[in-house]
Scaffold this motif. Structure first.
Motif, PDB file in Angstrom:
ATOM      1  N   GLY A  80       0.840  -1.372   0.097  1.00 35.46           N
ATOM      2  CA  GLY A  80      -0.011  -0.031   0.092  1.00 35.46           C
ATOM      3  C   GLY A  80       0.927   1.209  -0.068  1.00 35.46           C
ATOM      4  O   GLY A  80       2.024   1.029  -0.304  1.00 35.46           O
ATOM      5  N   ASP A  81       0.071   2.433   0.227  1.00 32.93           N
ATOM      6  CA  ASP A  81       0.909   3.637   0.137  1.00 32.93           C
ATOM      7  C   ASP A  81       1.026   4.253   1.714  1.00 32.93           C
ATOM      8  O   ASP A  81       0.078   4.338   2.485  1.00 32.93           O
ATOM      9  CB  ASP A  81      -0.080   4.504  -0.483  1.00 32.93           C
ATOM     10  CG  ASP A  81       0.674   6.109  -0.857  1.00 32.93           C
ATOM     11  OD1 ASP A  81       1.089   6.744   0.375  1.00 32.93           O
ATOM     12  OD2 ASP A  81       0.880   6.406  -1.849  1.00 32.93           O
TER      13      ASP A  81
ATOM     14  N   ILE B 290      -0.938   7.537   2.633  1.00 34.69           N
ATOM     15  CA  ILE B 290      -2.253   7.298   2.695  1.00 34.69           C
ATOM     16  C   ILE B 290      -2.497   6.650   4.200  1.00 34.69           C
ATOM     17  O   ILE B 290      -3.428   6.786   4.946  1.00 34.69           O
ATOM     18  CB  ILE B 290      -2.966   6.395   1.676  1.00 34.69           C
ATOM     19  CG1 ILE B 290      -2.894   7.004   0.232  1.00 34.69           C
ATOM     20  CG2 ILE B 290      -4.229   6.062   1.848  1.00 34.69           C
ATOM     21  CD1 ILE B 290      -3.074   6.563  -0.867  1.00 34.69           C
TER      22      ILE B 290
ATOM     23  N   GLN C 165      -6.541  -6.041  -2.634  1.00 32.64           N
ATOM     24  CA  GLN C 165      -5.425  -5.275  -2.995  1.00 32.64           C
ATOM     25  C   GLN C 165      -5.371  -4.137  -1.934  1.00 32.64           C
ATOM     26  O   GLN C 165      -6.252  -3.546  -1.475  1.00 32.64           O
ATOM     27  CB  GLN C 165      -5.687  -4.579  -4.332  1.00 32.64           C
ATOM     28  CG  GLN C 165      -5.952  -5.485  -5.433  1.00 32.64           C
ATOM     29  CD  GLN C 165      -4.430  -6.339  -5.776  1.00 32.64           C
ATOM     30  OE1 GLN C 165      -3.422  -5.476  -5.711  1.00 32.64           O
ATOM     31  NE2 GLN C 165      -4.649  -7.570  -6.182  1.00 32.64           N
ATOM     32  N   GLU C 166      -4.312  -3.816  -1.068  1.00 31.97           N
ATOM     33  CA  GLU C 166      -3.822  -2.969  -0.291  1.00 31.97           C
ATOM     34  C   GLU C 166      -4.334  -1.707  -0.590  1.00 31.97           C
ATOM     35  O   GLU C 166      -5.159  -0.694   0.123  1.00 31.97           O
ATOM     36  CB  GLU C 166      -2.429  -2.991   0.272  1.00 31.97           C
ATOM     37  CG  GLU C 166      -2.271  -2.231   1.255  1.00 31.97           C
ATOM     38  CD  GLU C 166      -2.666  -2.662   2.733  1.00 31.97           C
ATOM     39  OE1 GLU C 166      -2.155  -2.344   3.647  1.00 31.97           O
ATOM     40  OE2 GLU C 166      -3.430  -3.674   2.598  1.00 31.97           O
ATOM     41  N   ARG C 167      -4.189  -1.086  -1.963  1.00 34.13           N
ATOM     42  CA  ARG C 167      -4.812   0.303  -2.240  1.00 34.13           C
ATOM     43  C   ARG C 167      -6.284   0.375  -2.407  1.00 34.13           C
ATOM     44  O   ARG C 167      -6.980   1.380  -1.894  1.00 34.13           O
ATOM     45  CB  ARG C 167      -4.084   0.455  -3.698  1.00 34.13           C
ATOM     46  CG  ARG C 167      -2.518   0.683  -3.712  1.00 34.13           C
ATOM     47  CD  ARG C 167      -2.225   1.697  -2.801  1.00 34.13           C
ATOM     48  NE  ARG C 167      -2.631   3.135  -3.070  1.00 34.13           N
ATOM     49  CZ  ARG C 167      -2.094   4.040  -3.901  1.00 34.13           C
ATOM     50  NH1 ARG C 167      -0.995   3.565  -4.525  1.00 34.13           N
ATOM     51  NH2 ARG C 167      -2.700   4.973  -4.402  1.00 34.13           N
ATOM     52  N   GLN C 168      -7.057  -0.966  -2.757  1.00 38.38           N
ATOM     53  CA  GLN C 168      -8.334  -0.982  -2.653  1.00 38.38           C
ATOM     54  C   GLN C 168      -8.773  -0.779  -1.188  1.00 38.38           C
ATOM     55  O   GLN C 168      -9.888  -0.091  -1.075  1.00 38.38           O
ATOM     56  CB  GLN C 168      -8.861  -2.306  -3.137  1.00 38.38           C
ATOM     57  CG  GLN C 168      -8.728  -2.430  -4.780  1.00 38.38           C
ATOM     58  CD  GLN C 168      -8.931  -4.103  -4.963  1.00 38.38           C
ATOM     59  OE1 GLN C 168      -9.033  -4.796  -4.287  1.00 38.38           O
ATOM     60  NE2 GLN C 168      -9.540  -4.106  -6.435  1.00 38.38           N
TER      61      GLN C 168
ATOM     62  N   GLN D 176      -7.272   0.760   1.224  1.00 38.40           N
ATOM     63  CA  GLN D 176      -7.180   2.088   1.706  1.00 38.40           C
ATOM     64  C   GLN D 176      -8.107   2.860   1.205  1.00 38.40           C
ATOM     65  O   GLN D 176      -8.583   4.097   1.824  1.00 38.40           O
ATOM     66  CB  GLN D 176      -5.499   2.660   1.300  1.00 38.40           C
ATOM     67  CG  GLN D 176      -4.405   1.760   1.967  1.00 38.40           C
ATOM     68  CD  GLN D 176      -3.190   2.341   1.550  1.00 38.40           C
ATOM     69  OE1 GLN D 176      -2.967   2.714   0.311  1.00 38.40           O
ATOM     70  NE2 GLN D 176      -2.123   2.178   2.452  1.00 38.40           N
ATOM     71  N   GLU D 177      -8.481   2.869  -0.171  1.00 42.32           N
ATOM     72  CA  GLU D 177      -9.322   3.808  -0.718  1.00 42.32           C
ATOM     73  C   GLU D 177     -10.680   3.617  -0.130  1.00 42.32           C
ATOM     74  O   GLU D 177     -11.588   4.599   0.269  1.00 42.32           O
ATOM     75  CB  GLU D 177      -9.546   3.457  -2.348  1.00 42.32           C
ATOM     76  CG  GLU D 177     -10.330   4.428  -3.209  1.00 42.32           C
ATOM     77  CD  GLU D 177     -10.038   5.867  -2.578  1.00 42.32           C
ATOM     78  OE1 GLU D 177     -10.923   6.938  -2.875  1.00 42.32           O
ATOM     79  OE2 GLU D 177      -8.998   6.220  -2.813  1.00 42.32           O
TER      80      GLU D 177
END
Length: 212
Positions: A112-113, A116, A168-171, A173-174
């Motif tokens: 992930g980020d 964020i 997905q980690e970015r998913q 986080q969003e």
């Protein structure tokens, strides 16, 4: 990877890394937990939502049997490990009281980020402050995961289940970012309303309005 696991369906969503304490009293689950603990093997908790057994759940290990009662009931401490998806439910397992399932394990991406994550942790703290809630994670902010945040951010059971299915980690986080954007303004409104109610009956220092 596909394999068979004993299952313990519950109206909860358990995230990887989450620690869950349970009181075990049904004969089928007393058998399940006893076997899993003695054989050091995991069991699955698939989520039940709206009286429906869902496909996704989490694999758990019994960390400790904290207390055993005269009737065989148990207080246990467990920890979630990884997410599974049910391919087939085995309602009757030979010589067992509990049911099982054939499952596989979706690949889970944790890249992930970091920036964020810092924002999400800040939003979570803002939510807790607005609700006058305190939570000690017993670890530093840098060690917190999106699952830690999700579990303590007021998601509904249905939202937690949606979150569990994100691989997905970015998913993830969003998802949390959108949740906080929707929830925090409502919490601020409630805070202001609470302050207004508490101020009723106090002497008010207000400026007069000049009539023109």
């Amino acid at each position: 990877m596909t394999n068979f696991i004993p299952i313990f369906p519950l109206q909860v969503v358990v995230f990887p890394g989450e620690e869950l304490n349970l009181h075990i009293f049904e004969p089928r689950y007393k058998q399940l937990i006893k076997e899993c603990y003695e054989q050091r093997k995991p069991f699955g908790i698939p989520s039940v939502i709206g009286n429906e057994l869902k496909d996704y759940g989490s694999l758990l290990y019994v960390k400790e049997i904290a207390k055993t009662y005269p009737g065989g009931e148990m207080d246990i401490k467990t920890r979630g490990e990884k997410i599974f998806r049910i391919l087939e439910v085995i309602k009757e397992v030979p010589e067992k009281l509990y049911s099982g399932a054939i499952v596989n394990y979706p690949h889970n991406e944790f890249n992930g980020d970091e920036d964020i994550m810092k924002v999400l942790i800040g939003k979570m703290r803002d939510m807790h402050a607005g609700l006058q809630a305190k939570k000690d994670f017993h670890k530093s902010d840098g060690e917190l995961t999106v699952y830690d945040i999700a579990h303590h951010s007021g998601l509904t059971l249905e939202q937690e289940y949606e979150f569990l299915q994100l691989t997905q980690e970015r998913q993830r986080q969003e998802y949390l970012k959108r949740h906080f954007e929707a929830a925090l303004p409502a919490i601020e409104e409630m805070r202001q309303l609470r302050e207004k109610i508490q101020m009723n009956g106090h002497f008010k220092n207000l400026e007069g309005f000049d009539v023109k």
